[in-house]
Design a protein around this motif. Sequence first.
Motif, mmCIF file in Angstrom:
data_model
loop_
_atom_site.group_PDB
_atom_site.id
_atom_site.type_symbol
_atom_site.label_atom_id
_atom_site.label_comp_id
_atom_site.label_asym_id
_atom_site.label_seq_id
_atom_site.Cartn_x
_atom_site.Cartn_y
_atom_site.Cartn_z
ATOM 1 N N ILE A 108 36.396 30.945 40.440
ATOM 2 C CA ILE A 108 35.510 31.320 41.531
ATOM 3 C C ILE A 108 34.882 32.649 41.134
ATOM 4 O O ILE A 108 35.602 33.608 40.827
ATOM 5 N N VAL A 109 33.566 32.724 41.120
ATOM 6 C CA VAL A 109 32.871 33.956 40.770
ATOM 7 C C VAL A 109 32.032 34.393 41.969
ATOM 8 O O VAL A 109 31.147 33.667 42.423
ATOM 9 N N ILE A 110 32.329 35.565 42.493
ATOM 10 C CA ILE A 110 31.593 36.130 43.618
ATOM 11 C C ILE A 110 30.813 37.336 43.089
ATOM 12 O O ILE A 110 31.398 38.330 42.680
ATOM 13 N N SER A 111 29.505 37.226 43.076
ATOM 14 C CA SER A 111 28.668 38.236 42.438
ATOM 15 C C SER A 111 27.961 39.110 43.462
ATOM 16 O O SER A 111 27.057 38.651 44.167
ATOM 17 N N GLU A 112 28.390 40.358 43.560
ATOM 18 C CA GLU A 112 27.773 41.382 44.397
ATOM 19 C C GLU A 112 27.648 40.944 45.865
ATOM 20 O O GLU A 112 26.553 40.944 46.436
ATOM 21 N N PRO A 113 28.767 40.599 46.502
ATOM 22 C CA PRO A 113 28.716 40.178 47.903
ATOM 23 C C PRO A 113 28.471 41.370 48.827
ATOM 24 O O PRO A 113 29.216 42.351 48.798
ATOM 25 N N PRO A 114 27.437 41.326 49.662
ATOM 26 C CA PRO A 114 27.152 42.450 50.566
ATOM 27 C C PRO A 114 28.319 42.855 51.477
ATOM 28 O O PRO A 114 28.498 44.048 51.727
ATOM 29 N N PRO A 115 29.134 41.910 51.994
ATOM 30 C CA PRO A 115 30.244 42.354 52.849
ATOM 31 C C PRO A 115 31.224 43.293 52.140
ATOM 32 O O PRO A 115 31.761 44.211 52.756
ATOM 33 N N LEU A 116 31.446 43.077 50.848
ATOM 34 C CA LEU A 116 32.362 43.938 50.108
ATOM 35 C C LEU A 116 31.782 45.340 49.976
ATOM 36 O O LEU A 116 32.481 46.342 50.187
ATOM 37 N N ASP A 117 30.514 45.431 49.643
ATOM 38 C CA ASP A 117 29.866 46.748 49.546
ATOM 39 C C ASP A 117 29.926 47.477 50.879
ATOM 40 O O ASP A 117 30.204 48.680 50.934
ATOM 41 N N ARG A 118 29.703 46.761 51.966
ATOM 42 C CA ARG A 118 29.698 47.400 53.289
ATOM 43 C C ARG A 118 31.088 47.939 53.631
ATOM 44 O O ARG A 118 31.226 49.067 54.129
ATOM 45 N N LEU A 162 38.997 39.727 53.194
ATOM 46 C CA LEU A 162 37.723 39.311 52.620
ATOM 47 C C LEU A 162 37.929 38.579 51.299
ATOM 48 O O LEU A 162 37.388 37.486 51.080
ATOM 49 N N LEU A 163 38.726 39.164 50.412
ATOM 50 C CA LEU A 163 38.914 38.530 49.106
ATOM 51 C C LEU A 163 39.782 37.281 49.210
ATOM 52 O O LEU A 163 39.642 36.358 48.398
ATOM 53 N N ALA A 164 40.678 37.237 50.210
ATOM 54 C CA ALA A 164 41.432 36.003 50.436
ATOM 55 C C ALA A 164 40.501 34.886 50.909
ATOM 56 O O ALA A 164 40.642 33.717 50.508
ATOM 57 N N ALA A 165 39.535 35.237 51.746
ATOM 58 C CA ALA A 165 38.564 34.232 52.193
ATOM 59 C C ALA A 165 37.727 33.737 51.023
ATOM 60 O O ALA A 165 37.474 32.530 50.879
ATOM 61 N N TYR A 166 37.289 34.652 50.159
ATOM 62 C CA TYR A 166 36.512 34.251 48.994
ATOM 63 C C TYR A 166 37.348 33.449 47.997
ATOM 64 O O TYR A 166 36.799 32.655 47.226
ATOM 65 N N GLY A 167 38.650 33.660 47.998
ATOM 66 C CA GLY A 167 39.527 32.986 47.046
ATOM 67 C C GLY A 167 40.054 31.641 47.510
ATOM 68 O O GLY A 167 40.971 31.093 46.880
ATOM 69 N N GLN A 168 39.485 31.090 48.575
ATOM 70 C CA GLN A 168 39.935 29.778 49.048
ATOM 71 C C GLN A 168 39.779 28.720 47.945
ATOM 72 O O GLN A 168 38.785 28.704 47.223
ATOM 73 N N ARG A 169 40.757 27.818 47.882
ATOM 74 C CA ARG A 169 40.648 26.680 46.964
ATOM 75 C C ARG A 169 39.868 25.575 47.674
ATOM 76 O O ARG A 169 40.429 24.588 48.153
ATOM 77 N N ARG A 170 38.555 25.743 47.712
ATOM 78 C CA ARG A 170 37.731 24.796 48.455
ATOM 79 C C ARG A 170 37.560 23.474 47.705
ATOM 80 O O ARG A 170 37.297 22.439 48.314
ATOM 81 N N ARG A 171 37.689 23.503 46.368
ATOM 82 C CA ARG A 171 37.523 22.294 45.572
ATOM 83 C C ARG A 171 38.850 21.778 45.031
ATOM 84 O O ARG A 171 38.912 20.679 44.481
ATOM 85 N N GLY A 172 39.886 22.590 45.133
ATOM 86 C CA GLY A 172 41.228 22.125 44.785
ATOM 87 C C GLY A 172 41.770 22.606 43.455
ATOM 88 O O GLY A 172 42.977 22.740 43.297
#
Length: 329
Positions: free
Chosen positions: A97-107, A125-135
């Motif tokens: 999972i690659v999260i590139s420059e997410p505005p919520p993190l900067d805020r 926040l990072l736990a939400a981004y790290g969800q295993r949405r595809r398995g």
Amino acid sequence: MDGLKDWLPIRVWREDAHWRVDWCWFGEHRLDQPFFGDSVDDALQLPFNQAFRRETPLAVLSEWQVPAVAPSAFIYHASRCGSTLIGQMLAQLDSHIVISEPPPLDRLLRDHLDPQERRAALHGLLAAYGQRRRGGEEALVIKLDAWNIGELPLLRECFPETPWLFLYRDPLEIAVSHVRRAGMHMVPGMLGSSSLDTPGQDDSREDYIAARLGRILQQGWEHCVAFGGLPVNYSELPGAFDGHLGAFFGLDSGQRDQLFSVVRQHAKQPDQVFVPDGQDKHREASERLRERVAHWAEGPYQALETLRAERNPPGAAGRRPLVRNGRQR
């Protein structure tokens, strides 16, 4: 909480004395655009998101309990120096999972929050981004905004074991890129107060860009020394993925082969073929810009180069030929 599975935070903001979170449903859709904001724009066009939106208090994010992949690497960078390429290469892997420059993190990093509230929100926040949405996700890589190098200690307090790198480039080439088309941190007043504010700047555009670039490089060097970050020069890309950079991200040989499928593409405009521009930037630089970059940025750049030589053994860049010697951020 289960009701927000497959939803990702796309915005956080303060409403009077309270913080709110805006969520967007992504389902199993991949985050394969150059920037998180691009993926958000795509997701918001889905019929479901046209009909339904979620907004919650920050506490819902802070109490996130859905099992997730922990952050495996943070990418800090000096801007316009290959970080988007790294993110796009890693995004080719189903395991990442690659999260590139997410505005919520900067805020959350730069706004005024109670320290305990900030830590809880960052973990959520990072736990939400790290969800295993595809398995099959096994790694979470976060690329921060260039100016977030100043907030590195705050994020490190929350994730002290997560490895990180600092990517940089010949500062004159970075500066020319911003003269051509300035990033928001290189436009006076656009970013707001930040760690890049530098006493002694004059009124010229060249001095403003060079001074803030020098501040990024200086903080990158200081944090690499203090917190064990990996300094990476843009000139090492993409070959370093066959060596120490592949080891840094924990990639096996098959994954490393897969990454090289994108190296001939323009990282920010994947439908275009990349054209190296380093030499053109040196020719384009004005004498004023050269002098200001030498004054503000050359010292920390050379300090980073010395540190990189000390930490990266000979041959660590990898065996693959460098098919491109200049590329945008």
